[in-house]
Design a protein around this motif. Structure first.
Motif, PDB file in Angstrom:
ATOM      1  N   GLU A 103       1.860  60.163-101.037  1.00  0.00           N
ATOM      2  CA  GLU A 103       2.034  59.036-101.947  1.00  0.00           C
ATOM      3  C   GLU A 103       1.327  57.811-101.382  1.00  0.00           C
ATOM      4  OE1 GLU A 103       6.205  58.457-102.084  1.00  0.00           O
ATOM      5  OE2 GLU A 103       6.630  60.303-103.170  1.00  0.00           O
ATOM      6  N   SER A 104       0.886  56.920-102.263  1.00  0.00           N
ATOM      7  CA  SER A 104       0.313  55.653-101.819  1.00  0.00           C
ATOM      8  C   SER A 104       1.422  54.614-101.690  1.00  0.00           C
ATOM      9  CB  SER A 104      -0.759  55.168-102.801  1.00  0.00           C
ATOM     10  OG  SER A 104      -0.181  54.904-104.064  1.00  0.00           O
ATOM     11  N   ILE A 105       1.173  53.624-100.823  1.00  0.00           N
ATOM     12  CA  ILE A 105       2.140  52.548-100.622  1.00  0.00           C
ATOM     13  C   ILE A 105       1.362  51.270-100.302  1.00  0.00           C
ATOM     14  CG2 ILE A 105       2.415  53.035 -98.137  1.00  0.00           C
ATOM     15  CD1 ILE A 105       5.398  52.268 -98.497  1.00  0.00           C
ATOM     16  N   SER A 106       1.857  50.155-100.827  1.00  0.00           N
ATOM     17  CA  SER A 106       1.215  48.867-100.544  1.00  0.00           C
ATOM     18  C   SER A 106       2.161  47.912 -99.839  1.00  0.00           C
ATOM     19  CB  SER A 106       0.698  48.231-101.840  1.00  0.00           C
ATOM     20  OG  SER A 106       1.739  48.083-102.780  1.00  0.00           O
ATOM     21  N   ASP A 107       3.443  47.956-100.192  1.00  0.00           N
ATOM     22  CA  ASP A 107       4.429  47.064 -99.578  1.00  0.00           C
ATOM     23  C   ASP A 107       5.314  47.892 -98.657  1.00  0.00           C
ATOM     24  OD1 ASP A 107       6.168  45.081 -98.856  1.00  0.00           O
ATOM     25  OD2 ASP A 107       7.102  44.852-100.826  1.00  0.00           O
ATOM     26  N   LEU A 108       4.910  47.996 -97.409  1.00  0.00           N
ATOM     27  CA  LEU A 108       5.591  48.879 -96.462  1.00  0.00           C
ATOM     28  C   LEU A 108       6.975  48.385 -96.099  1.00  0.00           C
ATOM     29  CD1 LEU A 108       5.498  51.275 -94.427  1.00  0.00           C
ATOM     30  CD2 LEU A 108       4.493  49.660 -92.790  1.00  0.00           C
ATOM     31  N   ASN A 109       7.098  47.084 -95.835  1.00  0.00           N
ATOM     32  CA  ASN A 109       8.332  46.555 -95.253  1.00  0.00           C
ATOM     33  C   ASN A 109       9.265  45.888 -96.256  1.00  0.00           C
ATOM     34  OD1 ASN A 109       7.619  47.039 -92.310  1.00  0.00           O
ATOM     35  ND2 ASN A 109       5.868  45.809 -92.954  1.00  0.00           N
ATOM     36  N   GLY A 110       8.839  45.795 -97.513  1.00  0.00           N
ATOM     37  CA  GLY A 110       9.704  45.228 -98.542  1.00  0.00           C
ATOM     38  C   GLY A 110      10.839  46.178 -98.891  1.00  0.00           C
ATOM     39  N   PRO A 111      11.746  45.747 -99.754  1.00  0.00           N
ATOM     40  CA  PRO A 111      12.914  46.578-100.086  1.00  0.00           C
ATOM     41  C   PRO A 111      12.554  47.974-100.581  1.00  0.00           C
ATOM     42  CG  PRO A 111      13.205  44.349-100.916  1.00  0.00           C
ATOM     43  CD  PRO A 111      11.791  44.423-100.405  1.00  0.00           C
ATOM     44  N   LEU A 124      10.694  61.026 -86.857  1.00  0.00           N
ATOM     45  CA  LEU A 124       9.536  60.520 -86.134  1.00  0.00           C
ATOM     46  C   LEU A 124       8.511  60.030 -87.148  1.00  0.00           C
ATOM     47  CD1 LEU A 124       7.968  60.422 -83.340  1.00  0.00           C
ATOM     48  CD2 LEU A 124       7.093  62.683 -83.934  1.00  0.00           C
ATOM     49  N   THR A 125       7.861  58.905 -86.834  1.00  0.00           N
ATOM     50  CA  THR A 125       6.768  58.407 -87.668  1.00  0.00           C
ATOM     51  C   THR A 125       5.508  58.309 -86.829  1.00  0.00           C
ATOM     52  OG1 THR A 125       8.194  57.128 -89.164  1.00  0.00           O
ATOM     53  CG2 THR A 125       5.894  56.445 -89.012  1.00  0.00           C
ATOM     54  N   ILE A 126       4.387  58.795 -87.391  1.00  0.00           N
ATOM     55  CA  ILE A 126       3.090  58.648 -86.737  1.00  0.00           C
ATOM     56  C   ILE A 126       2.143  57.959 -87.713  1.00  0.00           C
ATOM     57  CG2 ILE A 126       2.452  61.012 -87.412  1.00  0.00           C
ATOM     58  CD1 ILE A 126       1.172  58.988 -84.331  1.00  0.00           C
ATOM     59  N   SER A 127       1.483  56.921 -87.230  1.00  0.00           N
ATOM     60  CA  SER A 127       0.550  56.136 -88.021  1.00  0.00           C
ATOM     61  C   SER A 127      -0.844  56.271 -87.420  1.00  0.00           C
ATOM     62  CB  SER A 127       0.979  54.663 -88.014  1.00  0.00           C
ATOM     63  OG  SER A 127      -0.026  53.821 -88.526  1.00  0.00           O
ATOM     64  N   ALA A 128      -1.830  56.530 -88.268  1.00  0.00           N
ATOM     65  CA  ALA A 128      -3.223  56.606 -87.819  1.00  0.00           C
ATOM     66  C   ALA A 128      -4.107  56.083 -88.940  1.00  0.00           C
ATOM     67  CB  ALA A 128      -3.605  58.041 -87.458  1.00  0.00           C
ATOM     68  N   ARG A 129      -4.772  54.984 -88.685  1.00  0.00           N
ATOM     69  CA  ARG A 129      -5.672  54.376 -89.674  1.00  0.00           C
ATOM     70  C   ARG A 129      -4.903  53.914 -90.907  1.00  0.00           C
ATOM     71  NH1 ARG A 129     -11.152  54.056 -90.112  1.00  0.00           N
ATOM     72  NH2 ARG A 129     -12.048  53.944 -92.190  1.00  0.00           N
ATOM     73  N   PHE A 130      -3.734  53.392 -90.706  1.00  0.00           N
ATOM     74  CA  PHE A 130      -2.850  53.073 -91.825  1.00  0.00           C
ATOM     75  C   PHE A 130      -3.147  51.701 -92.415  1.00  0.00           C
ATOM     76  CE2 PHE A 130       1.789  52.325 -93.171  1.00  0.00           C
ATOM     77  CZ  PHE A 130       1.605  52.969 -94.382  1.00  0.00           C
ATOM     78  N   SER A 131      -3.568  50.751 -91.596  1.00  0.00           N
ATOM     79  CA  SER A 131      -3.915  49.381 -92.011  1.00  0.00           C
ATOM     80  C   SER A 131      -2.713  48.506 -92.340  1.00  0.00           C
ATOM     81  CB  SER A 131      -4.876  49.381 -93.220  1.00  0.00           C
ATOM     82  OG  SER A 131      -6.108  49.964 -92.879  1.00  0.00           O
ATOM     83  N   LEU A 132      -1.554  49.078 -92.563  1.00  0.00           N
ATOM     84  CA  LEU A 132      -0.351  48.278 -92.816  1.00  0.00           C
ATOM     85  C   LEU A 132       0.437  48.138 -91.519  1.00  0.00           C
ATOM     86  CD1 LEU A 132       0.807  49.777 -96.243  1.00  0.00           C
ATOM     87  CD2 LEU A 132      -0.751  47.852 -95.815  1.00  0.00           C
ATOM     88  N   ILE A 133       1.056  46.975 -91.339  1.00  0.00           N
ATOM     89  CA  ILE A 133       1.764  46.653 -90.104  1.00  0.00           C
ATOM     90  C   ILE A 133       3.251  46.916 -90.264  1.00  0.00           C
ATOM     91  CG2 ILE A 133       2.264  44.851 -88.422  1.00  0.00           C
ATOM     92  CD1 ILE A 133      -0.686  45.741 -88.576  1.00  0.00           C
ATOM     93  N   PHE A 134       3.816  47.723 -89.382  1.00  0.00           N
ATOM     94  CA  PHE A 134       5.247  47.984 -89.394  1.00  0.00           C
ATOM     95  C   PHE A 134       6.018  46.789 -88.842  1.00  0.00           C
ATOM     96  CE2 PHE A 134       3.453  52.209 -89.406  1.00  0.00           C
ATOM     97  CZ  PHE A 134       4.333  52.956 -90.166  1.00  0.00           C
ATOM     98  N   LYS A 135       7.165  46.535 -89.442  1.00  0.00           N
ATOM     99  CA  LYS A 135       8.110  45.548 -88.927  1.00  0.00           C
ATOM    100  C   LYS A 135       9.370  46.290 -88.466  1.00  0.00           C
ATOM    101  CE  LYS A 135       6.341  41.677 -91.629  1.00  0.00           C
ATOM    102  NZ  LYS A 135       6.639  40.616 -92.624  1.00  0.00           N
ATOM    103  N   PRO A 136      10.250  45.601 -87.723  1.00  0.00           N
ATOM    104  CA  PRO A 136      11.409  46.311 -87.151  1.00  0.00           C
ATOM    105  C   PRO A 136      12.242  47.079 -88.168  1.00  0.00           C
ATOM    106  CG  PRO A 136      11.187  44.174 -86.116  1.00  0.00           C
ATOM    107  CD  PRO A 136      10.169  44.205 -87.224  1.00  0.00           C
ATOM    108  N   ASN A 137      12.327  46.575 -89.408  1.00  0.00           N
ATOM    109  CA  ASN A 137      13.166  47.261 -90.395  1.00  0.00           C
ATOM    110  C   ASN A 137      12.613  48.626 -90.784  1.00  0.00           C
ATOM    111  OD1 ASN A 137      11.077  45.682 -91.798  1.00  0.00           O
ATOM    112  ND2 ASN A 137      12.041  46.401 -93.676  1.00  0.00           N
ATOM    113  N   THR A 138      11.321  48.876 -90.486  1.00  0.00           N
ATOM    114  CA  THR A 138      10.769  50.201 -90.787  1.00  0.00           C
ATOM    115  C   THR A 138      10.450  50.985 -89.517  1.00  0.00           C
ATOM    116  OG1 THR A 138       8.582  49.152 -91.067  1.00  0.00           O
ATOM    117  CG2 THR A 138       9.856  49.633 -93.065  1.00  0.00           C
ATOM    118  N   TYR A 139       9.967  50.315 -88.463  1.00  0.00           N
ATOM    119  CA  TYR A 139       9.619  51.107 -87.272  1.00  0.00           C
ATOM    120  C   TYR A 139      10.834  51.534 -86.475  1.00  0.00           C
ATOM    121  CZ  TYR A 139       9.559  46.934 -84.062  1.00  0.00           C
ATOM    122  OH  TYR A 139       9.849  45.821 -83.314  1.00  0.00           O
TER     123      TYR A 139
END
Length: 304
Positions: A103-111, A124-139
Motif C-alpha cells: 500500500e502507499s502512504i503519505s502521512d506516516l505519523n498522523g492518526p 519489527l519494522t525495516i525501512s529502506a529508501r522510504f523518504s518518510l521520517i519516523f517519529k516516536p509514535n510509529t518507530y
C-alpha cells in the motif's frame, strides 16, 4: 522458501520506484514464512522538478518504471503474454507471489498512518529508501524495533544523495548503513556498515540501485539473530564526523560531469530493466524509445 523459525510480523517500508522494487525482490523471498505488510512512499521534493539533472533522475528511477514499464508488464501477465519466469517482479507481481499487502502512504505519523501500523502490529519494522521520517509514535510500535537502511556510511554521509556525494568525493566505495531509528534523522545507533565498491565506468543510477544490497545483507543477518533471541550490538555515532547533505543543485552536478562521471547510461539502464522481463519478451518499444530518445539528453549521459 521453506522456513522453520517462528513467524514474525514484519513491516517493510520502501519507495515506489525502481530501487524500491529491487529492494523488495531481494528481501521478500527471505520473509516468505512471515506475515508481511509493505508501505510505500511516493514522496518527491519540489527541487526534483526544478533542477534538470534531478528531474532526469526522477524520470528514470520512478516515472518510466512506474508509469510505462510496470503497467505494460502487469497487463502482459494478466493477458497471458509471455510464460513468466522473469528474474524480477513488479510490485503487483510481488504482491501476488507472496500474498502480501503493498500500500502507499503519505502521512506516516498522523492518526491514520499510526492506526494502520498499530492495526498490523509489527514485531519489527525495516525501512529502506522510504523518504518518510519516523517519529516516536510509529518507530516505538514494534517490540523488536524499527531499523533503517541508509545508502551512505554514517555518520559522514548523513542525509540525501549520499552515493552521488561519494562518487564526487572520489571514494573507493559507497557505504550502506543499517541503524536503529531514533528521534533524529540518520542519527540512530549503528548495527553495521556494508560497502559497494565503486565502478567509475558505471553511472550514478547503477550505484544507487545497487548500494542497498550490502545493507539488506546486514539486515538479514541481524534478522537471523533476532529469530534466535540474539539482540544486535550497536555502535554509537560520532557526530563530530557528521556531514548532512541535501539534494544537489547545478554546481555539484557540473563538478560531477567535469570529473567524467555519468548520472545515467542508456544501455546499462536497459540491462537493469531487462531483469523484469520474461525470457521470451523483448523490451517494449515504448520503454526503449523513452530511454534512448526521450530523456537521455546530455545532462545525464556525459562520457565516462
Amino acid at each position: 522458501m521453506i522456513t522453520s523459525h517462528p513467524p514474525l510480523r514484519i513491516l517493510v517500508c520502501t519507495k515506489m520506484d525502481l530501487a524500491g522494487a529491487l529492494i523488495l525482490n531481494t528481501l521478500l523471498p527471505h520473509l516468505a514464512g512471515d506475515t508481511v505488510m509493505v508501505l510505500m512512499s511516493e514522496k518527491t521534493r519540489p527541487v526534483e522538478n526544478t533542477v534538470p539533472e534531478l528531474a532526469e533522475i526522477k524520470f528514470f528511477e520512478r516515472d518510466l518504471p512506474m508509469d510505462i514499464l510496470f503497467p505494460l508488464l502487469d497487463r502482459a501477465e494478466a493477458s497471458g503474454v509471455g510464460e513468466g519466469g522473469a528474474p524480477l517482479l513488479t510490485f503487483a507481481g510481488l504482491s501476488q507471489r507472496y500474498g502480501i499487502t503493498i500500500e502507499s502512504i503519505s502521512d506516516l505519523n498522523g492518526p491514520e498512518g499510526e492506526a494502520r501500523i498499530r492495526a498490523f502490529a509489527p514485531d519489527l519494522t525495516i525501512s529502506a529508501r522510504f523518504s518518510l521520517i519516523f517519529k516516536p509514535n510509529t518507530y516505538d510500535i514494534p517490540r523488536l524495533g524499527t531499523y533503517n537502511i541508509h545508502p551512505g556510511a554514517l555518520p559522514r554521509y548523513a542525509g540525501l544523495f549520499a552515493p552521488f556525494r561519494c562518487l564526487l568525493d572520489g571514494s573507493d566505495s559507497i557505504g550502506c548503513t543499517l541503524h536503529r531509528v531514533d528521534k533524529g534523522i540518520d542519527t540512530g545507533p549503528i548495527v553495521g556498515i556494508g560497502y559497494l565498491p565503486i565502478e567509475r565506468q558505471r553511472s550514478l543510477l547503477w550505484h544507487v540501485v545497487n548500494t542497498y544490497q550490502p545493507g539488506l545483507a546486514l539486515f538479514l543477518a541481524m534478522l537471523a539473530g533476532l529469530r534466535q533471541g540474539r539482540q544486535p550490538e550497536y555502535a554509537a555515532q560520532d557526530f563530530s564526523l557528521r556531514q548532512y547533505g541535501s539534494l544537489p543543485g547545478p554546481e555539484p552536478f557540473a563538478a560531477f560531469k567535469a570529473k567524467g562521471l555519468k548520472l545515467f547510461e542508456p544501455a546499462e539502464y536497459l540491462e537493469i530493466l531487462s531483469g523484469f522481463l520474461p525470457p521470451d519478451m523483448a523490451m517494449p518499444g515504448a520503454v526503449a524509445n523513452a530511454v534512448v530518445n526521450g530523456r537521455g539528453d546530455a545532462c545525464c549521459s556525459a562520457p565516462a
